[in-house]
Structure formats: structure tokens, C-alpha cells
Design a protein around this motif. Structure first.
Motif, PDB file in Angstrom:
ATOM      1  N   ASN A   4       6.151   2.839   7.128  1.00 25.07           N
ATOM      2  CA  ASN A   4       6.877   3.631   6.127  1.00 25.07           C
ATOM      3  C   ASN A   4       8.026   4.410   6.754  1.00 25.07           C
ATOM      4  O   ASN A   4       9.165   4.369   6.284  1.00 25.07           O
ATOM      5  N   ASP A  61      -0.155   2.322   7.013  1.00 31.60           N
ATOM      6  CA  ASP A  61       1.263   2.072   6.743  1.00 31.60           C
ATOM      7  C   ASP A  61       2.180   3.190   7.203  1.00 31.60           C
ATOM      8  O   ASP A  61       3.397   3.097   7.005  1.00 31.60           O
ATOM      9  N   ARG A  80      -4.923  10.908   1.766  1.00 28.29           N
ATOM     10  CA  ARG A  80      -5.866   9.812   1.766  1.00 28.29           C
ATOM     11  C   ARG A  80      -7.070  10.058   2.671  1.00 28.29           C
ATOM     12  O   ARG A  80      -8.174   9.598   2.379  1.00 28.29           O
ATOM     13  N   PHE A  92       0.808  -1.230   0.000  1.00 29.88           N
ATOM     14  CA  PHE A  92       0.000   0.000   0.000  1.00 29.88           C
ATOM     15  C   PHE A  92       0.835   1.271   0.000  1.00 29.88           C
ATOM     16  O   PHE A  92       0.335   2.350   0.356  1.00 29.88           O
ATOM     17  N   THR A  93       2.087   1.173  -0.395  1.00 30.32           N
ATOM     18  CA  THR A  93       2.955   2.353  -0.409  1.00 30.32           C
ATOM     19  C   THR A  93       3.505   2.505  -1.809  1.00 30.32           C
ATOM     20  O   THR A  93       4.091   1.567  -2.348  1.00 30.32           O
TER      21      THR A  93
HETATM   22 MG   LIG Z   1       0.321   4.168   1.786  1.00 34.73          MG
END
Ligand SMILES: [Mg+2]
Ligand SMILES: Nc1ncnc2c1ncn2[C@@H]1O[C@H](COP(=O)(O)OP(=O)(O)O)[C@@H](O)[C@H]1O
Ligand SMILES: Nc1ncnc2c1ncn2[C@@H]1O[C@H](COP(=O)(O)OP(=O)(O)O)[C@@H](O)[C@H]1O
Ligand SMILES: [Mg+2]
Ligand SMILES: [Mg+2]
Ligand SMILES: [Mg+2]
Lengths: 330, 220, 330, 220
Positions: free
Chosen positions: D39, D35, D188, C78-79
Motif C-alpha cells: 500500500n 498489504d 485490523r 485487500f485494500t
Molecule cells: Mg488492507
């Protein structure tokens, strides 16, 4: 239970209606629940008919088309088709060279196809049967219904279907189907149960730290429950079970198959482990399928199926196929 | 016992199966594939429709049509097995009726308890031939065989149908209970090995319901 | 959380290793996380590069091959990929006619591809970009990051890829990609959340009586939560949302897409409803895909994507394609 | 504040992010894609490796390498944004250092609070340019901009670094809190519309951690 359905008892016909819309090359007889090639029968060609309970999609209807099946008879969810379906399908695809029934070894499938075969014979359709029984989780003994038919069905249908396209006789096509089955083994692992629509809840319960080893494709619990483990460990358990029964060597056709609710990314993770396992033993993953081919509704998990190739089998595997779920060549 | 009686029995069976559908499916979920109740309910629903459309007028025809319809609509293991059971019963009664007609030219085709017991014995034989199961393999045979024996015994002893059906039902139920500790050797449950021990066989349970319905219809 | 993985942080590379084993036509650069055609670059052909977060398989790597992408850059789960990946991929597939970047409209994807495009330009690789933003669940306003790119990505990659094979210029290929995007819309529905491996639990919770409407493909919750409903009702909600934004008529390319854990049988049930919906409006489901194409890990649910066809677009859709996930023609 | 100081800051940031990884990911799960912690942790782990491999010896180089590494390793929205923020800071300090060297030919390149505040202002500008977010859009800008302002104010007021960092951290934290009632207009979370209201922005939360680390290093 949440499912994308209209009603538990219309799932199979509703889905067949969708197949009819999506695949103009197929004819779908909704009343009789038969899916067959628009062009059927092919004169002079052995007709291939398979079938079984629904809930294993794309098996079998997704494999109807050039180079594979001529017709599929989907039963209700997890329930083998009835003889009428098989008889009707056999008539429609009989091009005069006889019909091969590809049957997975389950009591119900065997009995219903056998009844159909007897009636076909009475009605003048020559029928031969290949019984698929590749699942090493079940010992083939007097004390069971025998090994189950699972992933190898795809291999049998593809390879026998390819031979049938060449105009081979019913005996030859049945023989190669049997040979594929004899050279194939499978083993399945579930991370979750599936939910049969009419039952409304999961067939079995698994905690977040457990998996089922040696499952079938109908939500039957497996032979043993084991602690959840890495893809590598689970793959080794599956491959050891296969290798114990049929030592792996040479060129191998491998399928890493999702049970219906397993993301493709995970199947590729498993495939990497399968390939590593084979290479360690000096075997070569010469041909492969990675994806959802023989599913069990919304079960999470995978199965691995291997077939020891010969040059002839590889050639037949590589031959063109044009179905909803498997396509290559021209 | 005339064709009305047999039609009533089958209709009562259909109702009983419908009422126990989810229970049978749950039994099948434990050691099979969670479809036994759905399968039989679909089959007997079709049987009711077939009977009311065709209104067969002999006991043999009622049961033959029942069996044929089950074979055509159920699928799975239970479809051919129950279908064969009813077809064998139908054939037995039709043959018996033929003899009855020959020996009693007034056309009386009512089924005697002895004939019914013989029909059930034929059903057991049909199921065993087709499925290859023996008693103790944890299948419907474990309920069907003792029930048929009980019926035959009661007929030999000259009992009333009501009593005979009580005995058959008791035997069937005892047969169901006896499947619990067994490890299956036939059908899907055999895949489970020892893990199937402790569970009732769904096909035996549905067989007992045939006798529940028979008892209910006879009592009415 | 149970998944077929070895470790949360090795999922992407482990899966790429599996892809490398399964698809000999592909080259997989595990260090740089790039999947490209074994034959790349094709001299004189515009190179197509796409990419995005992983967890959407088969998107994008499953669409690398003749008639579609030249390279895919999978990011972490998802990145979006990092610029280095995109730059490296662009170099490897540049056959001298420039490179088209197919980018889904997410802040991260846009920024990383833009950085890459700037650096490519500095390094002499001509780059054009098609931004895909087909998801009608998000209003395209100043108050959002704009409509998301979802299912239409497959259509853009297929059709632009087909045009690129004909030797069309970068401008032409970019233009047709943009045209496909403009004529396409999507809407998604979730029956369950997904679980990101590194997060270890479901991104959101849904009870057994609720669904999320207007979801994206990253486990983001949707715009609204609604009571669970039949496939027919959910399909109508999705199709109404699409039809409101882009009135449906004429020949339509339709995809009924599974979110990763949806059984194929359910997708066919939905497809039957989609086709019925279209026909009611006088539109025709002239071409279709039913399956898992743009997934969201192990989410249950579906999305529907439509594209209003023109004769040219139909021709390009029908043109041969040979990738892991999409294959037809020769 | 010399290059050791900045290296220590980044290393402390890496530790702080790692410690809060799951928390950041949970915040992102609520309104994004779960994430953000993963990340940044991946990015700062790579940054630590890059710093220890290259041992850059000016503050500007430390921060530029940090930014470049984040761009190369993070991906997503936060990679380019944080990467740009650090690269802009690095560039600002390098320029300032160049001037400092010119004006102080003994080669002293220690960063003043005023220079650091300017660097943060440049970071804010960089993030706003790239992402197009204004304050109040519920993004990292909501923490970064007020923190940079607080730092600049403290520098203007001639405060000690410790005090200035306290003020910046407080402003950042207040900015994070202020994101809770907002509806997102960027990133998002904007897809959620009103459903995002009531949740803390994960990028704002991680920005506050930069200042937590800064305060910790300065206090040590
Ligand atoms: Mg993402
Ligand atoms: N070989 C057999 N002989 C007799 N009965 C059998 C046999 N195999 C299965 N059965 C019966 O069938 C029942 C299962 O029926 P059903 O669930 O409808 O079919 P399936 O197993 O195909 O799903 C079992 O509980 C058992 O009683
Ligand atoms: N346009 C933007 N400008 C500033 N910050 C943004 C923007 N878009 C997103 N962000 C920040 O990025 C954070 C999300 O980062 P991350 O989860 O790592 O990336 P992604 O959203 O791609 O998954 C958000 O919480 C927000 O603070
Ligand atoms: Mg069954
Ligand atoms: Mg069953
Ligand atoms: Mg995120």
C-alpha cells in the motif's frame, strides 16, 4: 489432507443431502444417488440424463433444471455412475419421447452408460447417446482411449437441453448435442494436484515452479510438465493447442473454467487473455462463462473450452435456463 | 470345487482387496485417478453382503452374483470389466454344471479344474470384448490372460489344483510386472502417453490378487 | 506462489479487463477502477454503490446489475478503494434520488467511504451509508475496531437493491439495508491461509491437523486455532457462535460461502449440516445460497451467514436479480 | 528547511518505504492482511510522480500534495491516515509560512524546527481524530506521537535540527518497540485479541521510516 467432509466414504451422499436442502426444485434420491427435476417427467419432452464421477461440481447435478438436464447420476468421487443409477434416472425422466444420455468419453463412463442403455432399450425406453470428447490434450488415436470429455459437456447439456424444451425429437436433440461436441475443444492447465478424499493425499506433486499442461479433470497428471508462467503465457499455450486442432474464427462461445480451487479473480485474468487471443485471430468471444463449472475437487488451475457458434447454437445458448449453477432468461 | 469353495474364494478376495486397497489406489494415483482400491473395496464389500444375504448354492450362482454386484456397485472402468468377468465365469460354470447334472444324475455339481480354466478363459474373452484391450495394452488383461492360460495348461497336463493355482498366480504376477515398461493404450493411463511408462497397472495388480486369494483358499 | 496472473500489481486491472469482456451488461472504467451498469444512472432510482478490497470475488463487481448494485469500486487486493473511486461511482449512478453506500466495517473502508461521502455531499449528491458488521467472531467492544463486515454484505446488497428497484426513497433503502444487517450474523473457518499476490507467500501457516476459527476475509488469522475436525463439528462451532449472538428461529436465509479454494461439493456437505442444525432448533432454512460469494483469494474454508427473515425481506430476496454472480427471476 | 528539503524528505521516504516494502508487508501478514508495504509503496511511488509533475514550491504545498496523493492512491486504513497526517502538516506549514511572509516581507518561507514540530503535532491530532486511536492502542500513533513530542521538546530546547531528528527517530523507534507487547485496540490487529501480542505494529514501523528518512536527508 484437510477437507470439509464428515468421512471419505460419505462425501457424495452428504453433499447430495445438502443439495436437496438447498434446491427445492430438485428431487434428490439419496438411496439411488439420482438428482432430478421435481416436475419430472415432462410429457412429450426428450429427457436428458447425464452423470459421471463426483468431484466435478457443479457438473452434473448443478445443471439439472429447466432448459438443461432432467436428471443427473453422480458416481463416487471420480468414478462413473453404475448402470442401475442411469437406468433408474432414465425411467424417471422419460416423458415418452425418449432419453438422451450425455456421456463424457472415459472408458468407465462409456461402459456403464452403454450397459444402462442396453437395459433401458430392453425395458422399452428409447435411448440415444452423445459422447463428449473435446479435450485436445489427448490425441484421438488408436493408441489411447480417445479424447476425454471435459468442459464441452456444459455446452452440450445446455444446448441440447434448450432444444429438448422446444419439443424436438430424440434424434434432433442428439444431433445438436453431437454438433456442439464436434465444434468444441478444451485444454486444461493445473497449478496443483487435487486430493481424492479416500486417497488422502495429492494425486501428484508439483513444485512451486512447475505446472502441468494438458490435464484432465480427475487429477490425472497432464501430458507434460512445464515451468510456471504468467496467465498470458499459459493461456496462449492452451489456446494454441485448441486453435491447432480447430481453427478459431467467427462467433465463439468460450468458457474459462476453474478447476475447483482457483479464485474467480484469476479466472477473469485468464478470460481477458483468452478474449485478446480470439480477437487477434479475428474471432469474437460472443458468449462466455467464467467460473467453476467442471472442477476437479481442490485442484488449482483452469481449462478453456471454445465452441464455434452458429446462429442456431447461439439462439439455443441464449434460451432460458434455470438450474442451480446456470441461470438466465425466465 | 463346490459353492463353499467359490464363496470362500470371493470372501478371501474381498479381504485381500481390502488389505491392498491403499496400495491399489496409490498405483492408480500414479497413472490414473486414484480410485482403483476404493472402487474394488466398495464393490467386494457389497459382494460379501450380497453373498451372505442370498447364500447362492451353486458355483455358477456365486460367481454370477459376484459379477452382478460388482456391476451394480463399482462403477468406473473396473466395475463393468470385473463384473463381466465374473458373470461370464458364472455363466460358464452354470452351463458346465447343467451338462454335469445331465451326465451325472446324482446332482454332483463340483467344478473341475478344466471347467474352472474354461470359466477363466470366458472371463478373458468377456473383458476383451467389452474393453477392447489386447495383451500388452497395459490393462488387467495383461494379468488375466496369462493366468487363465496357465490354468488351462495345468488342467491339460492333469496337475493338482494347488499346483495349477500356483502356476496361474505366477503367470498373473509376471503379467503385472510386464506392465511396468509398457505405454498404456487403453483406459485412463493411455492419456499419459510415455509418462505412464515405469508404472505398474493397477487393474493388473488387482487381478493378481484374485489369484493370490484363489491360491490361499485352495491351500487351506 | 503460483497464481494465474501476469504480475502482482496488475491483477486487479487485468481481472477487470476480463470482466469487461465477459459481461456486456457492465461498463468497466479501467482507469478509475469502477464497474457499473451499462444503463446507469436509472432516473429516479436510488443508486447503490459498494466496494472494498479486491480478492473477495464475486463481491462486489459480480453483484452489479438489475436488482442489486449500480456500481462497485474494487480496491487493490485487500485494500479498500480510495475516495476518488467512490465519488466518481456515486456521480455516475446518481439518478437524482441519492446514493446508498454499502460499506463493510473495516477501519480503512469506513474512512475512505466517509471521506467520499463528505465530498459527495459537498458536490450535491445525497449519500446514505449502511455499515455491515455481521461477523460474530469479533466482539463488538470498545477494544476492537468493531465487528467485521463479511457475508451479510451480499444479503444487504441484494435486499436493499431490490427495494431500490421499486422506487423507494434513499431513507427507505438505507433503512432496509440496516435492518438486514441487524438481523444477520456470520462466522468463518479456514483450513488454509491465502496468499496475497504482492506478498508472495501464505499470510499464515496451518499444519495439516489444524484449522483457524473465526477468521475474517483478508487472511487475517482467526481468534483461535483448533484441531481439524469433521464438517459436522466445524459447522456446529460456527452455528453455535452465531446462535449465541442471535438466537435462530423462524424462516432463515442462509449462505454457506466458500473462501475461494473450497470445492463446491464440500460446501454442500456443510450446507446439509447447517440445515440440520437449524431444523433441530425449529428454524427453517427457507432461502439459501451455497457457493463462493465472499472469498478470500485462495483460502480454503467456509463461512456461514444467516439472516432472520421477515415476510418483507423474503419478498425482496425473491425479487428478480440479474448480475454476473446472482441471477433469478426475470 | 525549504521546499527542496521537504521534497528530498518525501523522496527519501519513498525510497525507504520501497526498500522496506516486503518487511512492512510481512509485519502486516502477522497481525493484519499482508498489504501495508504494498500500500505505502504504491502510494509513495505515486507521490514521487505527483511531486515531479507539479514541482510545488513551498513546503506546505509539498506536504499537502503528498497527503492528497496518498489519500487518492493508497486506500485501506493507512491511506486516509497518512494522507491526513501530511495534509495537516502541509496546512500547518502553509499557515505558518503565511504568517512568516506577513512578518518577513522579503518572502522567506523556510520552515523552522518549531514550525515543523507544530506540523507534526497537527499530524498526530489529525490521525487521532480520524482513526480514534490513543497511544497504547498499537497503531501508528504509538510511533508518531512520541516522535512529535521529541521534536517539539528539542525545538523548545533550542537543539539543532540534526539532533532534534535523532531524538524524534529514537522516540519513534522506541514507540515501535513498545507496540510489541501490546494488544491492539484499533485497526485490523484488534480482531486478533491476545494473539496480536508479541508482534510489532506495521503502521508504527512505517511511521518510524518517515523519521529515518528525515534524519538521512537532514544529515546529507
Ligand atoms: Mg488492507
Ligand atoms: N479398456 C480396458 N480394458 C481392460 N481393462 C481396462 C480398460 N480400461 C481400464 N482398464 C483397467 O481398469 C483399471 C482402472 O480401474 P479403475 O481405476 O477402477 O477405473 P477408472 O479408470 O474408471 O478410474 C486399469 O488399471 C486397467 O487395468
Ligand atoms: N484507527 C487507527 N488509528 C491509527 N492507525 C491505525 C488505525 N487503524 C489502523 N491503523 C494503522 O494502519 C496500519 C495498517 O495499515 P494498512 O495495512 O495499510 O491498512 P489495512 O489495515 O486497511 O490493510 C496499522 O498497522 C496501524 O498502524
Ligand atoms: Mg475413476
Ligand atoms: Mg481409477
Ligand atoms: Mg493491511
Amino acid at each position: 489432507m484437510k477437507k470439509l467432509i464428515n468421512a471419505a466414504d460419505s462425501v457424495v451422499t452428504d453433499a447430495l443431502a445438502g443439495m436437496a436442502e438447498a434446491h427445492p426444485d430438485l428431487r434428490v434420491d439419496l438411496a439411488n444417488k439420482i438428482v432430478y427435476r421435481r416436475s419430472a417427467p415432462t410429457p412429450g419432452k426428450v429427457g436428458l440424463v447425464s452423470g459421471g464421477g463426483s468431484g466435478h461440481e457443479p457438473l452434473h447435478a448443478g445443471f439439472v433444471g429447466h432448459g438443461m438436464l432432467d436428471a443427473a447420476c453422480p458416481g463416487e468421487i471420480f468414478t462413473s455412475p453404475v448402470p442401475d443409477q442411469v437406468i433408474e434416472a432414465s425411467h424417471r425422466v422419460d416423458g415418452g419421447a425418449g432419453v438422451l444420455h450425455v456421456v463424457k468419453n472415459y472408458t468407465g463412463d462409456v461402459m456403464n452408460f452403454q450397459m444402462a442403455a442396453e437395459l433401458c432399450a430392453e425395458e422399452g425406453v428409447e435411448v440415444a447417446t452423445v459422447l463428449v470428447n473435446d479435450d485436445v490434450a489427448v490425441k484421438d488415436s488408436l493408441y489411447t482411449a480417445g479424447r476425454r470429455g471435459t468442459g464441452a459437456t456444459v455446452f452440450v447439456e445446455k444446448i441440447a437441453g434448450a432444444l429438448a424444451e422446444t419439443g424436438a425429437s430424440l434424434g434432433e436433440v442428439a444431433r445438436v448435442g453431437g454438433q456442439v461436441n464436434t465444434r468444441s475443444r478444451s485444454f486444461g492447465v493445473a497449478l496443483s494436484s487435487c486430493t481424492v478424499p479416500a486417497a488422502g493425499k495429492p494425486t501428484f506433486e508439483l513444485s512451486d515452479t512447475e505446472v502441468e499442461l494438458g490435464i484432465g479433470i480427475h487429477g490425472e497428471p497432464g501430458r507434460t510438465r512445464a515451468p510456471a508462467a504468467t496467465a498470458r503465457e499459459l493461456t496462449r499455450i492452451a489456446m494454441d493447442a485448441v486453435d491447432d486442432d480447430l481453427p478459431l474464427s467467427g462467433d465463439v462461445l468460450v468458457m474459462v473454467n476453474g478447476m475447483g480451487a482457483t479464485p474467480l479473480i484469476e479466472l477473469y485474468v485468464v478470460f481477458a487473455e483468452v478474449a485478446a487471443y480470439l480477437r487477434e485471430r479475428g474471432a469474437v468471444p460472443a458468449r462466455s462463462l467464467v467460473g467453476n463449472y467442471v472442477t476437479s475437487l481442490d485442484m488449482q488451475g483452469f481449462s478453456v473450452t471454445v465452441c464455434l457458434l452458429t446462429d442456431d447454437l447461439t439462439r439455443l445458448w441464449d434460451a432460458p435456463v434455470q438450474t442451480a449453477a446456470l441461470r438466465w432468461g425466465r | 470345487m463346490n459353492s463353499q469353495f467359490f464363496t470362500a474364494w470371493i470372501e478371501e478376495t474381498a479381504r485381500t482387496i481390502a488389505a491392498h486397497r491403499d496400495h491399489l489406489t496409490r498405483l492408480d494415483a500414479a497413472i490414473g485417478d486414484a480410485d482403483h482400491g476404493t472402487n474394488l473395496d466398495r464393490g467386494f464389500t457389497a459382494v460379501r453382503e450380497a453373498l451372505s444375504a442370498a447364500s447362492p448354492d451353486t458355483p455358477g450362482e456365486v460367481l454370477t452374483l459376484t459379477g452382478t454386484t460388482l456391476i451394480r456397485k463399482v462403477g468406473g472402468a473396473s466395475g463393468p470389466l470385473y463384473g463381466t468377468a465374473f458373470r461370464r465365469m458364472g455363466a460358464t460354470l452354470t452351463t458346465a454344471a447343467g451338462e454335469a447334472v445331465r451326465s451325472a444324475p446324482d446332482g454332483e455339481t463340483a467344478v473341475t479344474l478344466t471347467e474352472l480354466a474354461a470359466a477363466f478363459e470366458a472371463a478373458v474373452a468377456g473383458v476383451r470384448e467389452l474393453g477392447g484391450a489386447s495383451e500388452g495394452d497395459k490393462t488387467m488383461v495383461d494379468a488375466l490372460a496369462p493366468a487363465a492360460r496357465a490354468l488351462a495348461g495345468a488342467a491339460r497336463d492333469g496337475r493338482e489344483p494347488g499346483e495349477a493355482f500356483d502356476a496361474a498366480l505366477a503367470a498373473a504376477r509376471e503379467g503385472v510386472r510386464a506392465t511396468v515398461p509398457l505405454q498404456a493404450r487403453k483406459g485412463r493411463a493411455s492419456y499419459l502417453g510415455e509418462r505412464g511408462i515405469g508404472h505398474e497397472d493397477p487393474g493388473a495388480a488387482s487381478t493378481a490378487l484374485l489369484f493370490t486369494a484363489l491360491r490361499a483358499v485352495a491351500g487351506a
